[in-house]
Design a protein around this motif. Structure first.
Motif, PDB file in Angstrom:
ATOM      1  N   PRO A 104       1.128  -1.371   0.479  1.00  0.00           N
ATOM      2  CA  PRO A 104      -0.097   0.106  -0.292  1.00  0.00           C
ATOM      3  C   PRO A 104       0.392   1.228  -0.107  1.00  0.00           C
ATOM      4  CG  PRO A 104       0.241  -0.681   2.025  1.00  0.00           C
ATOM      5  CD  PRO A 104       1.200  -1.812   1.156  1.00  0.00           C
ATOM      6  N   PHE A 105       0.074   2.377  -0.713  1.00  0.00           N
ATOM      7  CA  PHE A 105       1.083   3.656  -0.625  1.00  0.00           C
ATOM      8  C   PHE A 105       0.695   4.864  -0.819  1.00  0.00           C
ATOM      9  CE2 PHE A 105       0.704   2.386  -5.025  1.00  0.00           C
ATOM     10  CZ  PHE A 105       0.113   3.382  -5.746  1.00  0.00           C
ATOM     11  N   ILE A 106       0.894   6.152  -0.225  1.00  0.00           N
ATOM     12  CA  ILE A 106       0.220   7.413  -0.465  1.00  0.00           C
ATOM     13  C   ILE A 106       1.654   8.630  -0.647  1.00  0.00           C
ATOM     14  CG2 ILE A 106       0.712   7.710   2.714  1.00  0.00           C
ATOM     15  CD1 ILE A 106      -1.696   8.972   2.250  1.00  0.00           C
ATOM     16  N   GLY A 107       0.532   9.645  -1.543  1.00  0.00           N
ATOM     17  CA  GLY A 107       1.571  10.374  -1.770  1.00  0.00           C
ATOM     18  C   GLY A 107       1.406  11.310  -2.516  1.00  0.00           C
ATOM     19  N   LEU A 108       2.961  12.001  -2.921  1.00  0.00           N
ATOM     20  CA  LEU A 108       2.244  13.553  -3.252  1.00  0.00           C
ATOM     21  C   LEU A 108       3.317  13.974  -5.027  1.00  0.00           C
ATOM     22  CD1 LEU A 108       0.334  16.115  -3.342  1.00  0.00           C
ATOM     23  CD2 LEU A 108       2.971  17.281  -1.771  1.00  0.00           C
ATOM     24  N   GLU A 109       2.212  14.261  -5.481  1.00  0.00           N
ATOM     25  CA  GLU A 109       3.016  14.378  -7.209  1.00  0.00           C
ATOM     26  C   GLU A 109       3.241  16.526  -7.651  1.00  0.00           C
ATOM     27  OE1 GLU A 109       3.188  10.864  -8.827  1.00  0.00           O
ATOM     28  OE2 GLU A 109       1.081  11.711  -8.894  1.00  0.00           O
ATOM     29  N   THR A 110       3.671  16.439  -7.849  1.00  0.00           N
ATOM     30  CA  THR A 110       3.508  17.946  -8.743  1.00  0.00           C
ATOM     31  C   THR A 110       4.637  17.973  -9.583  1.00  0.00           C
ATOM     32  OG1 THR A 110       3.698  20.042  -8.668  1.00  0.00           O
ATOM     33  CG2 THR A 110       5.256  19.214  -7.595  1.00  0.00           C
ATOM     34  N   GLY A 111       4.533  18.669 -10.998  1.00  0.00           N
ATOM     35  CA  GLY A 111       5.012  19.033 -12.209  1.00  0.00           C
ATOM     36  C   GLY A 111       4.430  19.637 -13.005  1.00  0.00           C
ATOM     37  N   PRO A 112       5.325  19.859 -14.558  1.00  0.00           N
ATOM     38  CA  PRO A 112       4.654  20.429 -15.580  1.00  0.00           C
ATOM     39  C   PRO A 112       3.814  19.879 -16.130  1.00  0.00           C
ATOM     40  CG  PRO A 112       6.940  20.366 -15.927  1.00  0.00           C
ATOM     41  CD  PRO A 112       6.380  19.662 -14.935  1.00  0.00           C
ATOM     42  N   ALA A 113       2.231  20.087 -16.629  1.00  0.00           N
ATOM     43  CA  ALA A 113       1.424  20.378 -17.423  1.00  0.00           C
ATOM     44  C   ALA A 113       1.116  21.043 -18.321  1.00  0.00           C
ATOM     45  CB  ALA A 113       0.890  19.376 -16.342  1.00  0.00           C
ATOM     46  N   LEU A 114       0.026  20.565 -19.344  1.00  0.00           N
ATOM     47  CA  LEU A 114      -0.656  21.324 -20.088  1.00  0.00           C
ATOM     48  C   LEU A 114      -1.933  22.002 -20.502  1.00  0.00           C
ATOM     49  CD1 LEU A 114      -0.091  23.273 -23.270  1.00  0.00           C
ATOM     50  CD2 LEU A 114      -0.267  21.712 -24.093  1.00  0.00           C
ATOM     51  N   ALA A 115      -2.593  21.936 -20.459  1.00  0.00           N
ATOM     52  CA  ALA A 115      -3.994  22.158 -20.130  1.00  0.00           C
ATOM     53  C   ALA A 115      -4.339  22.643 -21.415  1.00  0.00           C
ATOM     54  CB  ALA A 115      -4.894  23.125 -19.135  1.00  0.00           C
TER      55      ALA A 115
END
Length: 239
Positions: free
Chosen positions: A134-145
């Motif tokens: 099992p895991f839990i996490g936080l992510e972020t980064g560049p994206a194009l909308a």
């Protein structure tokens, strides 16, 4: 999605039958993984709908469509466990969703990019000889909308989503696993209507204050994971 699940189960069964049953439990420390997932995206856009129907020429007193049907979501994850409790990873993702409006063309929104993050994990010796992670996490980064409206145009926005993730990997063998994951993504995109000039051609555009739409939402995914064993292999004997 049903076909993906059947394929994963058949693949895991073939792999397990091709090798002898192992009594060794592979630890998480030093293990890499490649996970390919498919699923659906669900999100609400009430703020955008309220703002859109307040625009001149789009008034809708009752029965206004606020449909935001589920859209596809796909991702490929490359992770590495720096310890038994922490994994660093990169997610490459793609998702899109449509907004159905009254007296206006279909609004198609696409979000894609890369996410870098940490997952906090553990190893439970249940269900299979290799256990469940099992895991839990936080992510972020560049994206194009990217947003497209027929007859109006398109608009692209560089955004930085913030994504919370929770899930579990069921390890079917030392190399194959199934991963189920839920992500809650926060990101906003801009509508092509904001590019439209005023109807008279002069003055301020009535569309300039149109609210942004939800470029994130709820992402549900299920997929296949290939595990890369640490080198040298570090194992713990099953009792």
């Amino acid at each position: 999605m049903r076909g993906l699940v059947i394929f994963a189960l058949l693949l895991a069964a073939a792999t397990a039958s091709a090798q002898e049953e192992s009594e060794e439990l592979v630890p998480l420390n030093g293990v890499g993984r490649i996970t390919v997932q498919g699923g659906v995206r669900l999100s609400s856009n009430n703020t955008f709908f309220d703002s859109f129907y307040a625009l001149p020429g789009f008034e809708c007193s009752e029965g206004c469509s606020r449909e935001t049907p589920a859209g596809p979501f796909a991702t490929a994850t490359f992770g590495y466990s720096v310890s038994d409790f922490i994994e660093v990873g990169i997610d490459l993702f793609y998702t899109h969703q449509q907004l159905r409006l009254t007296n206006a063309p279909l609004h198609t929104n696409i979000t894609y990019g890369a996410l870098v993050g940490l997952r906090f994990q553990g190893l439970l010796e249940i269900l299979t000889p290799q256990g469940v992670v099992p895991f839990i996490g936080l992510e972020t980064g560049p994206a194009l909308a990217y947003s497209l409206v027929e007859g109006v145009g398109r608009r692209e926005s560089i955004v930085q989503p913030w994504v919370g993730t929770v899930g579990a990997t069921v390890r079917l063998s030392s190399h194959w696993a199934l991963t189920a994951e839920y992500r809650l993504a926060f990101a906003r995109g801009q509508s092509p209507y904001r590019n439209k000039p005023p109807p008279s051609g002069v003055g301020d555009s009535p569309y300039k204050n149109l609210a942004s739409y939800n470029a994130g939402g709820n992402w549900f995914a299920l997929g296949v994971t290939y595990l890369l064993a640490p080198d040298p292999v570090r194992t713990v004997r099953m009792p």
